[in-house]
Write a protein that holds these residues in place. Structure first.
Motif, PDB file in Angstrom:
ATOM      1  N   GLU A 154      -6.426  -8.301  -7.616  1.00  0.00           N
ATOM      2  CA  GLU A 154      -6.769  -7.168  -6.761  1.00  0.00           C
ATOM      3  C   GLU A 154      -6.899  -7.588  -5.306  1.00  0.00           C
ATOM      4  O   GLU A 154      -7.569  -8.566  -4.984  1.00  0.00           O
ATOM      5  CB  GLU A 154      -8.054  -6.501  -7.233  1.00  0.00           C
ATOM      6  CG  GLU A 154      -7.925  -5.767  -8.552  1.00  0.00           C
ATOM      7  CD  GLU A 154      -9.141  -4.903  -8.848  1.00  0.00           C
ATOM      8  OE1 GLU A 154     -10.184  -5.085  -8.175  1.00  0.00           O
ATOM      9  OE2 GLU A 154      -9.053  -4.053  -9.750  1.00  0.00           O
ATOM     10  N   THR A 171       0.821  -1.208   0.000  1.00  0.00           N
ATOM     11  CA  THR A 171       0.000   0.000   0.000  1.00  0.00           C
ATOM     12  C   THR A 171       0.859   1.265   0.000  1.00  0.00           C
ATOM     13  O   THR A 171       1.996   1.262   0.473  1.00  0.00           O
ATOM     14  CB  THR A 171      -0.917   0.000   1.241  1.00  0.00           C
ATOM     15  OG1 THR A 171      -0.188  -0.484   2.371  1.00  0.00           O
ATOM     16  CG2 THR A 171      -2.108  -0.919   1.017  1.00  0.00           C
ATOM     17  N   ARG A 172       0.283   2.347  -0.545  1.00  0.00           N
ATOM     18  CA  ARG A 172       0.917   3.669  -0.561  1.00  0.00           C
ATOM     19  C   ARG A 172       2.365   3.621  -1.030  1.00  0.00           C
ATOM     20  O   ARG A 172       3.268   4.167  -0.396  1.00  0.00           O
ATOM     21  CB  ARG A 172       0.803   4.340   0.808  1.00  0.00           C
ATOM     22  CG  ARG A 172      -0.626   4.618   1.231  1.00  0.00           C
ATOM     23  CD  ARG A 172      -1.296   5.654   0.347  1.00  0.00           C
ATOM     24  NE  ARG A 172      -2.697   5.829   0.688  1.00  0.00           N
ATOM     25  CZ  ARG A 172      -3.137   6.755   1.545  1.00  0.00           C
ATOM     26  NH1 ARG A 172      -2.274   7.575   2.128  1.00  0.00           N
ATOM     27  NH2 ARG A 172      -4.422   6.863   1.798  1.00  0.00           N
ATOM     28  N   LEU A 214     -10.175   1.194   2.384  1.00  0.00           N
ATOM     29  CA  LEU A 214      -8.985   1.996   2.649  1.00  0.00           C
ATOM     30  C   LEU A 214      -8.056   2.030   1.447  1.00  0.00           C
ATOM     31  O   LEU A 214      -7.483   3.071   1.136  1.00  0.00           O
ATOM     32  CB  LEU A 214      -8.234   1.461   3.867  1.00  0.00           C
ATOM     33  CG  LEU A 214      -8.995   1.431   5.189  1.00  0.00           C
ATOM     34  CD1 LEU A 214      -8.032   1.142   6.332  1.00  0.00           C
ATOM     35  CD2 LEU A 214      -9.737   2.731   5.439  1.00  0.00           C
ATOM     36  N   GLU A 215      -7.902   0.887   0.782  1.00  0.00           N
ATOM     37  CA  GLU A 215      -7.005   0.873  -0.375  1.00  0.00           C
ATOM     38  C   GLU A 215      -7.145  -0.451  -1.124  1.00  0.00           C
ATOM     39  O   GLU A 215      -7.410  -1.492  -0.519  1.00  0.00           O
ATOM     40  CB  GLU A 215      -5.553   1.079   0.060  1.00  0.00           C
ATOM     41  CG  GLU A 215      -4.631   1.453  -1.079  1.00  0.00           C
ATOM     42  CD  GLU A 215      -3.303   2.024  -0.606  1.00  0.00           C
ATOM     43  OE1 GLU A 215      -2.351   2.045  -1.401  1.00  0.00           O
ATOM     44  OE2 GLU A 215      -3.217   2.467   0.562  1.00  0.00           O
ATOM     45  N   THR A 216      -6.938  -0.377  -2.432  1.00  0.00           N
ATOM     46  CA  THR A 216      -6.853  -1.565  -3.286  1.00  0.00           C
ATOM     47  C   THR A 216      -5.511  -1.552  -4.000  1.00  0.00           C
ATOM     48  O   THR A 216      -5.100  -0.524  -4.537  1.00  0.00           O
ATOM     49  CB  THR A 216      -7.981  -1.588  -4.327  1.00  0.00           C
ATOM     50  OG1 THR A 216      -9.251  -1.666  -3.659  1.00  0.00           O
ATOM     51  CG2 THR A 216      -7.841  -2.791  -5.261  1.00  0.00           C
ATOM     52  N   VAL A 217      -4.828  -2.690  -3.987  1.00  0.00           N
ATOM     53  CA  VAL A 217      -3.553  -2.822  -4.685  1.00  0.00           C
ATOM     54  C   VAL A 217      -3.654  -3.988  -5.655  1.00  0.00           C
ATOM     55  O   VAL A 217      -4.555  -4.829  -5.563  1.00  0.00           O
ATOM     56  CB  VAL A 217      -2.375  -3.035  -3.711  1.00  0.00           C
ATOM     57  CG1 VAL A 217      -2.250  -1.863  -2.761  1.00  0.00           C
ATOM     58  CG2 VAL A 217      -2.541  -4.344  -2.940  1.00  0.00           C
ATOM     59  N   SER A 262      -5.366   6.124   8.961  1.00  0.00           N
ATOM     60  CA  SER A 262      -6.705   6.285   8.395  1.00  0.00           C
ATOM     61  C   SER A 262      -7.682   6.608   9.517  1.00  0.00           C
ATOM     62  O   SER A 262      -7.690   5.931  10.552  1.00  0.00           O
ATOM     63  CB  SER A 262      -7.167   5.018   7.690  1.00  0.00           C
ATOM     64  OG  SER A 262      -8.547   5.108   7.355  1.00  0.00           O
ATOM     65  N   SER A 281      -7.961  -5.866  -1.634  1.00  0.00           N
ATOM     66  CA  SER A 281      -8.591  -4.680  -1.047  1.00  0.00           C
ATOM     67  C   SER A 281      -8.736  -4.851   0.459  1.00  0.00           C
ATOM     68  O   SER A 281      -9.082  -5.930   0.946  1.00  0.00           O
ATOM     69  CB  SER A 281      -9.978  -4.442  -1.659  1.00  0.00           C
ATOM     70  OG  SER A 281      -9.891  -4.244  -3.053  1.00  0.00           O
TER      71      SER A 281
END
Length: 214
Positions: free
Chosen positions: A167, A138-139, A177-180, A147, A169
């Motif tokens: 994917e 993430t990020r 919060l986030e998907t990578v 968060s 998530s």
């Protein structure tokens, strides 16, 4: 301020075969498995050493860590590709600098995905490949990031990992919060885990584990 990612200090593995239930949750998602941790014989096991303690207590499953930068996880022994893994979890005592969450596509001790939050409001999606350190996805890999969706202190958080295709998530308390995107692992087990920070001692408790089709 961004925090550095956690290194893998150690692990605990438990392989117990559990049956999938194959029912429907709300008419749309198929429930694959659920454990409320009410039955101490349901297969997650108990144990204790100088570095950790784990087991069943009051209808919850707890992981207590004594060693700084130590990671403990356990899994039921199922093999799945696409899956949603959900659990309610909270810090019950100790430092807020540790992390805890759920796993998917656990191939073996050296290969898995880990979706983690901390009691001071940070999150990350990690992967481990070929026995290396936990790598932050993430990020841009900069470490765990904050968060406002994460409840801090000893409040309960709902953590949900959706592993579908490439994917990955992370949802917390219903908020994405986030998907990578990552293709390192395609299939494997699920699990729950916790890791201590540099301060060491802390304990977390899981209220249940739910697996559904994503």
């Amino acid at each position: 301020m961004k925090r550095p990612g956690y290194r893998l200090g150690g692990c605990l593995l438990l392989g117990v075969l559990l049956l999938l239930c194959g029912c429907t949750a709300d008419g749309s998602q198929k429930t694959l498995f659920r454990d409320e941790f009410d039955d101490p014989q349901s297969g997650w096991g108990t144990g204790q050493s100088e570095k950790f303690r784990r087991g069943y207590e009051g209808g919850r499953y707890f992981i207590e860590l004594y060693e700084p930068n130590w990671f403990v996880w356990t899994y039921p022994g199922v093999q799945l590709g696409d899956v949603t893994v959900e659990a309610d979890v909270h810090l019950s005592s100790g430092s807020q600098g540790g992390h805890f969450g759920v796993l998917c596509r656990h191939v073996d001790a050296d290969n898995f995905y880990y979706f983690a939050i901390s009691a001071d409001g940070y999150y990350a999606i990690f992967k481990r490949v070929d026995g290396g350190d936990l790598e932050v996805l993430t990020r841009d890999g900069d470490g765990m990031v904050p968060s406002p969706a994460i409840k801090t202190g000893e409040q309960t958080n709902n953590v949900q990992a959706v592993c579908k295709g490439d994917e990955l998530s992370l949802y917390v308390n219903g908020e994405l919060l986030e998907t990578v995107t990552d293709a390192s692992h395609r299939r494997g087990d699920v699990g729950i885990g916790a890791g201590s920070g540099p301060e060491g001692e802390f304990e977390v408790q899981f209220d249940y584990l739910l697996l559904t089709e994503p």
